[in-house]
Design a protein around this motif. Structure first.
Motif, PDB file in Angstrom:
ATOM      1  N   LYS A 180       0.830  -1.214   0.000  1.00 12.32           N
ATOM      2  CA  LYS A 180       0.000   0.000   0.000  1.00 12.32           C
ATOM      3  C   LYS A 180       0.857   1.253   0.000  1.00 12.32           C
ATOM      4  O   LYS A 180       0.538   2.233  -0.686  1.00 12.32           O
ATOM      5  CB  LYS A 180      -0.930  -0.023   1.224  1.00 12.32           C
ATOM      6  CG  LYS A 180      -1.924   1.135   1.258  1.00 12.32           C
ATOM      7  CD  LYS A 180      -2.799   1.163   0.005  1.00 12.32           C
ATOM      8  CE  LYS A 180      -3.832   2.286   0.075  1.00 12.32           C
ATOM      9  NZ  LYS A 180      -4.641   2.370  -1.146  1.00 12.32           N
ATOM     10  N   HIS A 181       1.927   1.258   0.751  1.00 10.20           N
ATOM     11  CA  HIS A 181       2.824   2.415   0.781  1.00 10.20           C
ATOM     12  C   HIS A 181       3.418   2.676  -0.602  1.00 10.20           C
ATOM     13  O   HIS A 181       3.464   3.832  -1.059  1.00 10.20           O
ATOM     14  CB  HIS A 181       3.940   2.178   1.801  1.00 10.20           C
ATOM     15  CG  HIS A 181       5.035   3.193   1.741  1.00 10.20           C
ATOM     16  ND1 HIS A 181       4.899   4.470   2.252  1.00 10.20           N
ATOM     17  CD2 HIS A 181       6.300   3.132   1.209  1.00 10.20           C
ATOM     18  CE1 HIS A 181       6.012   5.139   2.053  1.00 10.20           C
ATOM     19  NE2 HIS A 181       6.871   4.361   1.431  1.00 10.20           N
ATOM     20  N   TYR A 208      -2.488  -6.410  -3.606  1.00  7.36           N
ATOM     21  CA  TYR A 208      -3.159  -5.617  -2.568  1.00  7.36           C
ATOM     22  C   TYR A 208      -4.656  -5.917  -2.541  1.00  7.36           C
ATOM     23  O   TYR A 208      -5.236  -6.074  -1.452  1.00  7.36           O
ATOM     24  CB  TYR A 208      -2.924  -4.133  -2.820  1.00  7.36           C
ATOM     25  CG  TYR A 208      -3.649  -3.245  -1.850  1.00  7.36           C
ATOM     26  CD1 TYR A 208      -3.217  -3.119  -0.531  1.00  7.36           C
ATOM     27  CD2 TYR A 208      -4.781  -2.539  -2.244  1.00  7.36           C
ATOM     28  CE1 TYR A 208      -3.896  -2.308   0.370  1.00  7.36           C
ATOM     29  CE2 TYR A 208      -5.463  -1.731  -1.345  1.00  7.36           C
ATOM     30  CZ  TYR A 208      -5.017  -1.615  -0.046  1.00  7.36           C
ATOM     31  OH  TYR A 208      -5.695  -0.822   0.846  1.00  7.36           O
ATOM     32  N   ASP A 232      -5.160   3.496   7.381  1.00  4.80           N
ATOM     33  CA  ASP A 232      -3.810   4.061   7.311  1.00  4.80           C
ATOM     34  C   ASP A 232      -2.891   3.483   8.380  1.00  4.80           C
ATOM     35  O   ASP A 232      -1.671   3.432   8.188  1.00  4.80           O
ATOM     36  CB  ASP A 232      -3.876   5.585   7.449  1.00  4.80           C
ATOM     37  CG  ASP A 232      -4.551   6.245   6.252  1.00  4.80           C
ATOM     38  OD1 ASP A 232      -4.610   5.579   5.195  1.00  4.80           O
ATOM     39  OD2 ASP A 232      -5.019   7.394   6.375  1.00  4.80           O
ATOM     40  N   ILE A 235      -0.896   0.379   7.242  1.00  2.00           N
ATOM     41  CA  ILE A 235       0.093   0.493   6.171  1.00  2.00           C
ATOM     42  C   ILE A 235       1.492   0.291   6.747  1.00  2.00           C
ATOM     43  O   ILE A 235       1.882   0.948   7.718  1.00  2.00           O
ATOM     44  CB  ILE A 235      -0.005   1.868   5.474  1.00  2.00           C
ATOM     45  CG1 ILE A 235      -1.373   2.030   4.816  1.00  2.00           C
ATOM     46  CG2 ILE A 235       1.110   2.022   4.446  1.00  2.00           C
ATOM     47  CD1 ILE A 235      -1.567   3.371   4.139  1.00  2.00           C
TER      48      ILE A 235
END
Length: 291
Positions: A180-181, A208, A232, A235
Motif C-alpha cells: 500500500k505504501h 493488494y 492508514d 500500512i
C-alpha cells in the motif's frame, strides 16, 4: 600393437592426480581401482566440485577488480559489440556494451538488496541481459563440454542468472511487504519518475486487492466500524532512517550527516555508514552506491 585411449575430463584428471599423490598406497595405484571404488568416486566428485567453487571464486574476484572483457579469463563470453535496443537518450539511441549492462545490473542489485525502500526499476537492462544470456548459450553449443572454457563460461552464466533472479526477488519481496505504501507513492509520482515497471505495478495492485479481500472476509468484517476505518494505521512503511554502508563513486561535497546539520565532504571511493534517508537522493543521482 593394440592401443586405446581413455578420455578423462580435465577436473577428473586433476582429482585423480591428487588422489594418487596423497590418498593412494603405492600397492593400490591403479586407474581401474580409482574408477571402480565407490568411496574414491565420491572423493573425485567432491574434489571436482571444490575446484569448481575455487575457480568461480577466483573469477568473481577477478571481475570485481574492474577488468575489461579483453583481459578477462572469460573473454568472448559476453558480446563486446554495442547494444542499442531499448536504451534511449535525449539525442536518440545510446550505445552500450554487454559488459556495461552487466556492471550496471550488479550495482542495481547491490543497491536494491541494501536499500530499505524500493528503487527505480531496471527492466530494460534486465531484458537486454536476458537476450545476451540467450546469445551466450547459443555460442556455447559449439564448445566441448569437457573443455575448460565451457566450464568457466557455464559458471559465469549461472552467476549472471543468480544476480538477475536475486534482484527481481528482492523487488517482489519489498512490493509484498510495503504494498500500500508503494502504491500510494507511485500514484503521487510523475510518469517518468515511477519506480515500478508496468508488470510490477500490475502485480502490486492485484496483490493488494487479494490481501484486502482476504482480510475483510477473515477478520475485518467481525471488527467494530471504528477499527475498520483505520486503514492508514495498517500500512507498513520502510524505515528510511536505518543505517546503511555506502561507497562514494565521485567526490560529493557538503553532505548532511546528522540532526545538527553537520556537513562532511565525501571523497571518491571513500566508505561511510550513514542513515539511508540522508543519502537517498545521492543514490538516485548515481553519486554513491550501497555496499
Amino acid at each position: 600393437m593394440f592401443s586405446f585411449k581413455i578420455a578423462i575430463p580435465p577436473f577428473d584428471l586433476i582429482t585423480l592426480c591428487l588422489h594418487c599423490a596423497f590418498f593412494t598406497h603405492p600397492s593400490e595405484f591403479s586407474v581401474v581401482n580409482l574408477l571402480t571404488n565407490r568411496r574414491r568416486r565420491s572423493f573425485i566428485t567432491k574434489t571436482r566440485n571444490f575446484l569448481r567453487f575455487v575457480l568461480c571464486l577466483l573469477l568473481n574476484v577477478f571481475m570485481s577488480e574492474g577488468h575489461t572483457p579483453d583481459d578477462s579469463p572469460i573473454a568472448g563470453l559476453l558480446d563486446t559489440e554495442t547494444i542499442t535496443d531499448g536504451i534511449e537518450s535525449d539525442d536518440g539511441t545510446e550505445e552500450i556494451t554487454a559488459q556495461k549492462v552487466l556492471e550496471f545490473l550488479e550495482t542495481a542489485w547491490t543497491n536494491e538488496m541494501s536499500a530499505p525502500e524500493i528503487l527505480m526499476h531496471q527492466s530494460e537492462m534486465v531484458e537486454l541481459m536476458m537476450g545476451q544470456i540467450a546469445h551466450m548459450e547459443e555460442n556455447m553449443k559449439d564448445l566441448n563440454k569437457n573443455d575448460f572454457r565451457y566450464v568457466a563460461h557455464q559458471m559465469e552464466l549461472e552467476r549472471i542468472r543468480y544476480i538477475m533472479v536475486s534482484y527481481l526477488r528482492c523487488r517482489l519481496r519489498k512490493i509484498e511487504h510495503f504494498t500500500k505504501h508503494i502504491l500510494n507513492e507511485e500514484s503521487a509520482r510523475e510518469p517518468d519518475e515511477k519506480r515500478l515497471s508496468q508488470e510490477e505495478t500490475k502485480f502490486a495492485k492485484e496483490y493488494y486487492e487479494n490481501m484486502e479481500t482476504y482480510f475483510q472476509q477473515v477478520a475485518l468484517q467481525y471488527m467494530p466500524n471504528m477499527q475498520r476505518s483505520e486503514a492508514d494505521q495498517r500500512i507498513v512503511r520502510p524505515n528510511l532512517m536505518s543505517h546503511v554502508f555506502i561507497k562514494a563513486k565521485v567526490s560529493v561535497p557538503s553532505v548532511v550527516v546528522g540532526v545538527d546539520d553537520e556537513e562532511v565532504d565525501m571523497a571518491a571511493n571513500s566508505q561511510h555508514i550513514i542513515p539511508y534517508q540522508l543519502i537517498a537522493d545521492l543514490i538516485h543521482k548515481d553519486q554513491v552506491k550501497l555496499i
